[in-house]
Design a protein around this motif. Structure first.
Motif, PDB file in Angstrom:
ATOM      1  N   LYS A  10       0.838  -1.193   0.000  1.00  0.00           N
ATOM      2  CA  LYS A  10       0.000   0.000   0.000  1.00  0.00           C
ATOM      3  C   LYS A  10       0.876   1.247   0.000  1.00  0.00           C
ATOM      4  CE  LYS A  10      -3.840  -2.339   0.389  1.00  0.00           C
ATOM      5  NZ  LYS A  10      -4.835  -2.389  -0.723  1.00  0.00           N
ATOM      6  N   ALA A  11       0.405   2.293  -0.627  1.00  0.00           N
ATOM      7  CA  ALA A  11       1.142   3.553  -0.654  1.00  0.00           C
ATOM      8  C   ALA A  11       1.132   4.204   0.727  1.00  0.00           C
ATOM      9  CB  ALA A  11       0.534   4.496  -1.683  1.00  0.00           C
ATOM     10  N   GLY A  12       2.280   4.747   1.105  1.00  0.00           N
ATOM     11  CA  GLY A  12       2.393   5.432   2.384  1.00  0.00           C
ATOM     12  C   GLY A  12       3.644   6.264   2.414  1.00  0.00           C
ATOM     13  N   PRO A  13       3.871   7.017   3.482  1.00  0.00           N
ATOM     14  CA  PRO A  13       5.075   7.866   3.590  1.00  0.00           C
ATOM     15  C   PRO A  13       6.341   7.024   3.515  1.00  0.00           C
ATOM     16  CG  PRO A  13       3.466   8.420   5.288  1.00  0.00           C
ATOM     17  CD  PRO A  13       2.991   7.150   4.663  1.00  0.00           C
ATOM     18  N   LEU A  14       7.222   7.371   2.604  1.00  0.00           N
ATOM     19  CA  LEU A  14       8.432   6.593   2.410  1.00  0.00           C
ATOM     20  C   LEU A  14       9.406   6.754   3.570  1.00  0.00           C
ATOM     21  CD1 LEU A  14      10.280   4.845   0.579  1.00  0.00           C
ATOM     22  CD2 LEU A  14      11.063   6.967  -0.473  1.00  0.00           C
ATOM     23  N   PHE A  15       9.566   7.973   4.053  1.00  0.00           N
ATOM     24  CA  PHE A  15      10.559   8.264   5.081  1.00  0.00           C
ATOM     25  C   PHE A  15       9.952   8.390   6.481  1.00  0.00           C
ATOM     26  CE2 PHE A  15      12.289   9.842   1.116  1.00  0.00           C
ATOM     27  CZ  PHE A  15      13.600   9.402   1.147  1.00  0.00           C
ATOM     28  N   GLY A  16       8.648   8.185   6.607  1.00  0.00           N
ATOM     29  CA  GLY A  16       7.989   8.373   7.897  1.00  0.00           C
ATOM     30  C   GLY A  16       7.358   9.750   7.990  1.00  0.00           C
ATOM     31  N   LEU A  17       6.328   9.849   8.783  1.00  0.00           N
ATOM     32  CA  LEU A  17       5.565  11.095   8.862  1.00  0.00           C
ATOM     33  C   LEU A  17       6.345  12.232   9.509  1.00  0.00           C
ATOM     34  CD1 LEU A  17       2.105   9.625   9.935  1.00  0.00           C
ATOM     35  CD2 LEU A  17       2.680  10.613   7.715  1.00  0.00           C
ATOM     36  N   ALA A  56       2.310   4.714  -5.688  1.00  0.00           N
ATOM     37  CA  ALA A  56       2.179   6.091  -5.206  1.00  0.00           C
ATOM     38  C   ALA A  56       2.322   7.116  -6.327  1.00  0.00           C
ATOM     39  CB  ALA A  56       3.207   6.368  -4.115  1.00  0.00           C
ATOM     40  N   ASP A  57       3.147   6.820  -7.321  1.00  0.00           N
ATOM     41  CA  ASP A  57       3.411   7.765  -8.406  1.00  0.00           C
ATOM     42  C   ASP A  57       3.168   7.054  -9.726  1.00  0.00           C
ATOM     43  OD1 ASP A  57       4.293   9.597 -10.240  1.00  0.00           O
ATOM     44  OD2 ASP A  57       6.253   9.926  -9.314  1.00  0.00           O
TER      45      ASP A  57
END
Length: 203
Positions: A10-17, A56-57
């Motif tokens: 699933k798409a999510g923040p790559l580097f953490g929020l 994500a892109d």
């Protein structure tokens, strides 16, 4: 030649929020197997790829022409050794760690050409192009030289178009029907790496 695992993410923040510079950078590179030979759950494959998988892109991943990303398991030993050396931590990557949907065995980049047909179980796919790694792959591997190493080593994997959708399970056999056999994935890989060197993209 066979399919070892089917993975999705699933798409999510790559580097953490909480990352100060890149909190808005998203990726679905973190993929986990949902079907393996020991747990051969059926997975639906549609023209846009593995049902439940995300990108994500969509400008660089996914879509009809990059519906499935394939990676040979034979390359995992290379990455485990490289990353263990470079990160000074013991690395033992699991299937899906390259961001691939299909982890396979018995087929490598120099044996695969653009336009070849891949039959996996009852489904059919067409080889489209190599995978072009970017900074997100570096982040996933926790090593800033990972993208360069992927192309320099020739261990890029490749994308498939889905030409006959349906349901797959891990362990399915793979057969190749040759196309025109003009451009191999390995030759695409070499050309992209040389172009990157000429443009100083790796420095």
């Amino acid at each position: 030649m066979r399919l070892l695992s089917i993975s999705l993410g699933k798409a999510g923040p790559l580097f953490g929020l909480n990352h100060p510079d890149y909190s808005s950078v998203a990726s679905a590179i973190h993929k986990k197997p949902v079907s393996t030979p020991s747990q051969a759950s059926p997975v639906e494959i549609k023209p846009l790829g593995v049902v439940g998988d995300e990108q994500a892109d969509l400008s660089v991943h996914g879509g009809l022409e990059k519906a499935i990303y394939v990676y040979p398991m034979e390359h995992y030993a290379f990455w485990n050794e490289l990353l263990t050396r470079e990160t000074k931590q013991v690395v033992n990557l699991q299937h899906g760690s390259m961001g691939e949907n299909f982890t396979i065995e018995g087929l490598l980049e120099h044996e695969v050409f653009v336009g070849d047909k891949m039959s996996i179980g009852d489904l059919e796919f067409t080889v489209v192009k190599l995978r072009e790694p970017c900074f997100k792959f570096n982040a996933k591997m926790k090593y800033k030289g990972a993208a360069k190493a992927m192309l320099q080593s020739g261990k890029s994997g490749w994308y498939l178009r889905v030409t006959q959708p349906g349901t797959l399970i891990a362990g399915a056999s793979i057969t190749i029907t040759p196309g025109q056999r003009i451009t191999s994935i390995a030759s695409q890989n070499k050309a992209l790496f040389n172009r990157g060197n000429q443009q100083d993209l790796w420095d």
